[in-house]
Write a protein that holds these residues in place. Structure first.
Motif, PDB file in Angstrom:
ATOM      1  N   LEU A 122      -6.988  17.264   0.356  1.00 23.14           N
ATOM      2  CA  LEU A 122      -6.631  16.223   1.179  1.00 23.14           C
ATOM      3  C   LEU A 122      -5.672  15.493   0.309  1.00 23.14           C
ATOM      4  CD1 LEU A 122     -10.196  15.259   2.292  1.00 23.14           C
ATOM      5  CD2 LEU A 122      -8.489  16.574   3.479  1.00 23.14           C
ATOM      6  N   LEU A 123      -4.918  14.437   1.082  1.00 26.50           N
ATOM      7  CA  LEU A 123      -3.807  13.660   0.078  1.00 26.50           C
ATOM      8  C   LEU A 123      -4.244  12.194   0.359  1.00 26.50           C
ATOM      9  CD1 LEU A 123      -0.520  15.340   1.380  1.00 26.50           C
ATOM     10  CD2 LEU A 123      -1.544  15.683  -0.787  1.00 26.50           C
ATOM     11  N   ARG A 124      -4.088  11.393  -0.662  1.00 32.53           N
ATOM     12  CA  ARG A 124      -4.018  10.048  -0.692  1.00 32.53           C
ATOM     13  C   ARG A 124      -3.018   9.591  -1.167  1.00 32.53           C
ATOM     14  NH1 ARG A 124      -9.380   8.678  -2.672  1.00 32.53           N
ATOM     15  NH2 ARG A 124      -8.729   9.429  -4.646  1.00 32.53           N
ATOM     16  N   ILE A 125      -2.032   8.959  -0.221  1.00 26.95           N
ATOM     17  CA  ILE A 125      -0.691   8.543  -0.527  1.00 26.95           C
ATOM     18  C   ILE A 125      -0.729   6.946  -0.602  1.00 26.95           C
ATOM     19  CG2 ILE A 125       1.662   8.436   0.382  1.00 26.95           C
ATOM     20  CD1 ILE A 125       1.041  10.722   2.039  1.00 26.95           C
ATOM     21  N   ALA A 126       0.075   6.465  -1.864  1.00 23.76           N
ATOM     22  CA  ALA A 126       0.064   5.044  -2.130  1.00 23.76           C
ATOM     23  C   ALA A 126       1.708   4.953  -2.069  1.00 23.76           C
ATOM     24  CB  ALA A 126      -0.313   4.965  -3.670  1.00 23.76           C
ATOM     25  N   VAL A 127       1.924   3.781  -1.646  1.00 22.66           N
ATOM     26  CA  VAL A 127       3.183   3.351  -1.431  1.00 22.66           C
ATOM     27  C   VAL A 127       3.539   2.453  -2.345  1.00 22.66           C
ATOM     28  CG1 VAL A 127       4.894   2.215   0.327  1.00 22.66           C
ATOM     29  CG2 VAL A 127       3.020   3.981   1.099  1.00 22.66           C
ATOM     30  N   ASP A 128       4.931   2.794  -3.013  1.00 22.75           N
ATOM     31  CA  ASP A 128       5.596   1.741  -3.955  1.00 22.75           C
ATOM     32  C   ASP A 128       7.177   2.139  -4.076  1.00 22.75           C
ATOM     33  OD1 ASP A 128       5.770  -0.292  -5.739  1.00 22.75           O
ATOM     34  OD2 ASP A 128       4.527   0.559  -7.448  1.00 22.75           O
ATOM     35  N   ASP A 129       7.730   0.992  -4.597  1.00 16.52           N
ATOM     36  CA  ASP A 129       9.359   1.277  -4.595  1.00 16.52           C
ATOM     37  C   ASP A 129       9.518   2.365  -5.632  1.00 16.52           C
ATOM     38  OD1 ASP A 129      11.904   0.434  -6.393  1.00 16.52           O
ATOM     39  OD2 ASP A 129      12.014  -0.451  -4.545  1.00 16.52           O
ATOM     40  N   GLN A 130      10.569   3.303  -5.254  1.00 18.78           N
ATOM     41  CA  GLN A 130      10.846   4.351  -5.952  1.00 18.78           C
ATOM     42  C   GLN A 130      11.366   4.257  -7.308  1.00 18.78           C
ATOM     43  OE1 GLN A 130      12.775   3.362  -3.242  1.00 18.78           O
ATOM     44  NE2 GLN A 130      14.609   2.506  -4.055  1.00 18.78           N
ATOM     45  N   ASP A 131      11.816   2.876  -7.899  1.00 21.08           N
ATOM     46  CA  ASP A 131      11.751   2.653  -9.126  1.00 21.08           C
ATOM     47  C   ASP A 131      10.423   2.399  -9.721  1.00 21.08           C
ATOM     48  OD1 ASP A 131      14.625   2.662  -8.749  1.00 21.08           O
ATOM     49  OD2 ASP A 131      14.975   0.565  -8.632  1.00 21.08           O
ATOM     50  N   HIS A 132       9.476   2.322  -9.061  1.00 18.25           N
ATOM     51  CA  HIS A 132       8.129   2.186  -9.878  1.00 18.25           C
ATOM     52  C   HIS A 132       7.028   3.088  -9.621  1.00 18.25           C
ATOM     53  CE1 HIS A 132       9.394  -1.999 -10.759  1.00 18.25           C
ATOM     54  NE2 HIS A 132      10.143  -2.003  -9.621  1.00 18.25           N
ATOM     55  N   THR A 133       7.356   4.229  -8.670  1.00 21.32           N
ATOM     56  CA  THR A 133       6.247   5.089  -8.565  1.00 21.32           C
ATOM     57  C   THR A 133       6.035   5.962  -9.707  1.00 21.32           C
ATOM     58  OG1 THR A 133       7.878   6.448  -7.677  1.00 21.32           O
ATOM     59  CG2 THR A 133       6.459   5.385  -5.952  1.00 21.32           C
ATOM     60  N   ALA A 134       6.860   5.990 -10.617  1.00 20.62           N
ATOM     61  CA  ALA A 134       6.726   6.712 -12.057  1.00 20.62           C
ATOM     62  C   ALA A 134       5.743   6.033 -12.753  1.00 20.62           C
ATOM     63  CB  ALA A 134       8.074   7.045 -12.531  1.00 20.62           C
ATOM     64  N   ASP A 135       5.484   4.853 -12.792  1.00 24.72           N
ATOM     65  CA  ASP A 135       4.417   4.105 -13.279  1.00 24.72           C
ATOM     66  C   ASP A 135       3.101   4.702 -12.934  1.00 24.72           C
ATOM     67  OD1 ASP A 135       6.514   2.501 -14.956  1.00 24.72           O
ATOM     68  OD2 ASP A 135       6.372   0.814 -13.276  1.00 24.72           O
ATOM     69  N   TRP A 136       2.997   4.876 -11.736  1.00 24.65           N
ATOM     70  CA  TRP A 136       1.632   5.383 -11.081  1.00 24.65           C
ATOM     71  C   TRP A 136       1.222   6.625 -11.945  1.00 24.65           C
ATOM     72  CZ3 TRP A 136      -1.153   3.544  -6.526  1.00 24.65           C
ATOM     73  CH2 TRP A 136      -0.505   2.380  -6.182  1.00 24.65           C
ATOM     74  N   LEU A 137       2.142   7.551 -12.134  1.00 24.71           N
ATOM     75  CA  LEU A 137       2.036   8.888 -13.030  1.00 24.71           C
ATOM     76  C   LEU A 137       1.696   8.526 -14.467  1.00 24.71           C
ATOM     77  CD1 LEU A 137       5.047  11.126 -11.834  1.00 24.71           C
ATOM     78  CD2 LEU A 137       2.363  11.597 -11.698  1.00 24.71           C
ATOM     79  N   ARG A 138       2.339   7.589 -15.019  1.00 22.72           N
ATOM     80  CA  ARG A 138       2.209   7.147 -16.385  1.00 22.72           C
ATOM     81  C   ARG A 138       0.728   6.620 -16.498  1.00 22.72           C
ATOM     82  NH1 ARG A 138       7.291   4.853 -15.852  1.00 22.72           N
ATOM     83  NH2 ARG A 138       8.900   6.000 -16.917  1.00 22.72           N
ATOM     84  N   ARG A 139       0.297   5.751 -15.600  1.00 19.24           N
ATOM     85  CA  ARG A 139      -1.062   5.372 -15.842  1.00 19.24           C
ATOM     86  C   ARG A 139      -2.253   6.091 -15.339  1.00 19.24           C
ATOM     87  NH1 ARG A 139       1.493   0.670 -13.013  1.00 19.24           N
ATOM     88  NH2 ARG A 139       0.616   1.063 -11.038  1.00 19.24           N
ATOM     89  N   GLY A 140      -1.679   7.315 -14.902  1.00 24.02           N
ATOM     90  CA  GLY A 140      -2.859   8.474 -14.394  1.00 24.02           C
ATOM     91  C   GLY A 140      -3.594   8.026 -13.172  1.00 24.02           C
ATOM     92  N   HIS A 141      -2.771   7.281 -12.310  1.00 22.38           N
ATOM     93  CA  HIS A 141      -3.255   6.929 -10.946  1.00 22.38           C
ATOM     94  C   HIS A 141      -3.117   7.969  -9.957  1.00 22.38           C
ATOM     95  CE1 HIS A 141      -3.696   2.202 -11.869  1.00 22.38           C
ATOM     96  NE2 HIS A 141      -4.391   3.204 -12.719  1.00 22.38           N
ATOM     97  N   VAL A 142      -1.983   8.802 -10.247  1.00 23.76           N
ATOM     98  CA  VAL A 142      -1.453   9.879  -9.083  1.00 23.76           C
ATOM     99  C   VAL A 142      -1.343  11.022  -9.851  1.00 23.76           C
ATOM    100  CG1 VAL A 142      -0.507   7.975  -7.577  1.00 23.76           C
ATOM    101  CG2 VAL A 142       1.026   9.037  -9.156  1.00 23.76           C
ATOM    102  N   VAL A 143      -0.914  11.992  -9.077  1.00 18.67           N
ATOM    103  CA  VAL A 143      -0.800  13.471 -10.002  1.00 18.67           C
ATOM    104  C   VAL A 143       0.490  13.877  -9.409  1.00 18.67           C
ATOM    105  CG1 VAL A 143      -3.117  14.024 -10.113  1.00 18.67           C
ATOM    106  CG2 VAL A 143      -2.011  14.649  -7.928  1.00 18.67           C
ATOM    107  N   ALA A 144       1.182  13.169  -8.741  1.00 18.70           N
ATOM    108  CA  ALA A 144       2.587  13.425  -8.262  1.00 18.70           C
ATOM    109  C   ALA A 144       3.456  12.147  -7.743  1.00 18.70           C
ATOM    110  CB  ALA A 144       2.932  14.664  -7.267  1.00 18.70           C
ATOM    111  N   ALA A 145       4.756  12.139  -7.859  1.00 21.54           N
ATOM    112  CA  ALA A 145       5.304  10.842  -7.240  1.00 21.54           C
ATOM    113  C   ALA A 145       6.939  11.524  -6.643  1.00 21.54           C
ATOM    114  CB  ALA A 145       5.278   9.913  -8.166  1.00 21.54           C
ATOM    115  N   VAL A 146       7.146  10.801  -5.641  1.00 23.53           N
ATOM    116  CA  VAL A 146       8.750  10.829  -5.281  1.00 23.53           C
ATOM    117  C   VAL A 146       9.048   9.572  -6.154  1.00 23.53           C
ATOM    118  CG1 VAL A 146      10.288  10.537  -3.601  1.00 23.53           C
ATOM    119  CG2 VAL A 146       8.107  11.739  -3.030  1.00 23.53           C
ATOM    120  N   THR A 147      10.231   9.647  -6.915  1.00 25.69           N
ATOM    121  CA  THR A 147      10.689   8.564  -7.974  1.00 25.69           C
ATOM    122  C   THR A 147      12.132   8.778  -8.052  1.00 25.69           C
ATOM    123  OG1 THR A 147      10.555   7.790 -10.110  1.00 25.69           O
ATOM    124  CG2 THR A 147       9.966  10.147  -9.735  1.00 25.69           C
ATOM    125  N   SER A 148      12.745   7.636  -8.402  1.00 29.14           N
ATOM    126  CA  SER A 148      14.249   7.657  -8.796  1.00 29.14           C
ATOM    127  C   SER A 148      14.495   8.037 -10.298  1.00 29.14           C
ATOM    128  CB  SER A 148      14.614   6.238  -8.663  1.00 29.14           C
ATOM    129  OG  SER A 148      14.013   5.128  -9.283  1.00 29.14           O
TER     130      SER A 148
END
Length: 296
Positions: A122-148
Motif C-alpha cells: 500500500l502507499l501512504r502519500i505525503a504532500v510537500d513542496d518539491q524543494d522540501h520533499t527530500a527533507d522527508w527522506l533525510r528525516r526517515g519519514h518516507v522511503v521515496a520522494a519526488v523532489t527537485s
C-alpha cells in the motif's frame, strides 16, 4: 534488544489512527496495546504517540515506525525465498512517499495506480513542496520522494524524471483590470497573486526570471493545485499552473499567459531508498514510465 511486540504496537496505532483499531489488527486487547506502548515510552524516556483523533507519531515514534516497515520488507523478501521459515505477513506493507502537490495533481497518480496493480504493498502519500520533499527522506519519514534535489540523499538512488512546465496565467478580466498597459514589474507588484503556501516560490521565481521583479506583491494563499486553476478562472489572481491543467483553458481563451511564451520549468527527480528500490523495483518503474509520458 528491541521489543518488537511494542514497536509493532506503535506502528499499528500510527497506521490505523487509534489504539482500538490497532488492537483489533494485532488480535490483542486495547489494554495490552496501551501497556506495550507505555512500557516502551518509559524505557526510552520519550513520547512515541501523540494521543488524539487520530493518533499520530512523534518524531521519535516516526523513526520507530520506519524501522518496523523496513523490517517488514526484509521479512517479506526472506519469506519469499525461504517460505519454510514462517507464515506470510498478515498485513500488507505500507510504503511512505513524499510528492509535490502539482505532480500529484497531474502525472503521479497513474504511476501510483500502475504500482498498485502490480504489488500488494500500500502507499501512504505525503504532500510537500518539491524543494522540501527530500527533507522527508533525510528525516526517515518516507522511503521515496519526488523532489527537485538532484544530489542523492544518503542511502538513496536518484533518477531524473523530467521537467514540469508551468505557465503564468490569469483570466482576461483580471488582465484588463490589473495590467491595462501591459505586464511590468511595477504592475505585478500591485496585482494579487496566488500562492500555495509559505514554501511556494514559483510565482516569485517566474517574476524574477521574466521581468526582473524583486517585489513579491500581495497574494491569496490557496493550498490546492486545482484551486489555483479555479481561482485564476474566477479572476482572483494570477499564478503558475502546470501545462496539463491549463492547456485547454489557454486554447479557449478562458485563461491567458501574463507574458506569452514565458514558461517556467521545474526539473524533478525520483529518490528512493536502495532497500525499497531492490524490494519493489516495480515502484520506480511505474514512476519513471509515468514521468516519461507526462514531463518535458
Amino acid at each position: 534488544m528491541i521489543d518488537y511486540s511494542a514497536a509493532q504496537a506503535v506502528a499499528a496505532i500510527v497506521r490505523t489512527g487509534s489504539f482500538e483499531k490497532a488492537a483489533r489488527q494485532l488480535s490483542v486487547t486495547p489494554s495490552a496495546i496501551s501497556q506495550r506502548v507505555r512500557q516502551l515510552e518509559e524505557r526510552l524516556g520519550a513520547v512515541l504517540i501523540e494521543r488524539g483523533n487520530p493518533c499520530v507519531a512523534t518524531e521519535k515514534g516516526a523513526w520507530l515506525c520506519r524501522h518496523i516497515e523496513l523490517v517488514g520488507m526484509l521479512e517479506s523478501d526472506l519469506l519469499e525465498r525461504l517460505p519454510g521459515l514462517g507464515d506470510p505477513l498478515s498485513a500488507p506493507l505500507t510504503l511512505d512517499i513524499a510528492v509535490n502537490a502539482d505532480s500529484l495533481g497531474t502525472w503521479f497518480m497513474p504511476a501510483a495506480a500502475a504500482f498498485a496493480e502490480r504489488s500488494n504493498a500500500l502507499l501512504r502519500i505525503a504532500v510537500d513542496d518539491q524543494d522540501h520533499t527530500a527533507d522527508w527522506l533525510r528525516r526517515g519519514h518516507v522511503v521515496a520522494a519526488v523532489t527537485s534535489l538532484s544530489k542523492p540523499v544518503a542511502g538513496c538512488k536518484v533518477s531524473p524524471l523530467g521537467r514540469l512546465r508551468y505557465h503564468a496565467t490569469a483570466s482576461p478580466a483580471f488582465m484588463a483590470r490589473h495590467f491595462p498597459d501591459g505586464v511590468t514589474a511595477e504592475a505585478l507588484a500591485r496585482a494579487p497573486a496566488l500562492t500555495f503556501n509559505q514554501k511556494d516560490g514559483l510565482q516569485r521565481d517566474w517574476a524574477r526570471q521574466t521581468l526582473g521583479a524583486t517585489d513579491a506583491g500581495p497574494t491569496h494563499w490557496l493550498p490546492s493545485t486545482q484551486g489555483f486553476v479555479d481561482a485564476a478562472l474566477l479572476g482572483m489572481g494570477w499564478g503558475l499552473n502546470p501545462t496539463k491543467l491549463v492547456a485547454g483553458h489557454l486554447a479557449t481563451g478562458r485563461l491567458v499567459e501574463l507574458v506569452p511564451g514565458a514558461s517556467l520549468d521545474v526539473t524533478l527527480y525520483w529518490q528512493v531508498s536502495r532497500l525499497v528500490s531492490g524490494q519493489f523495483p516495480e515502484l520506480s518503474r511505474a514512476v519513471l514510465d509515468a514521468a516519461r509520458q507526462a514531463l518535458a
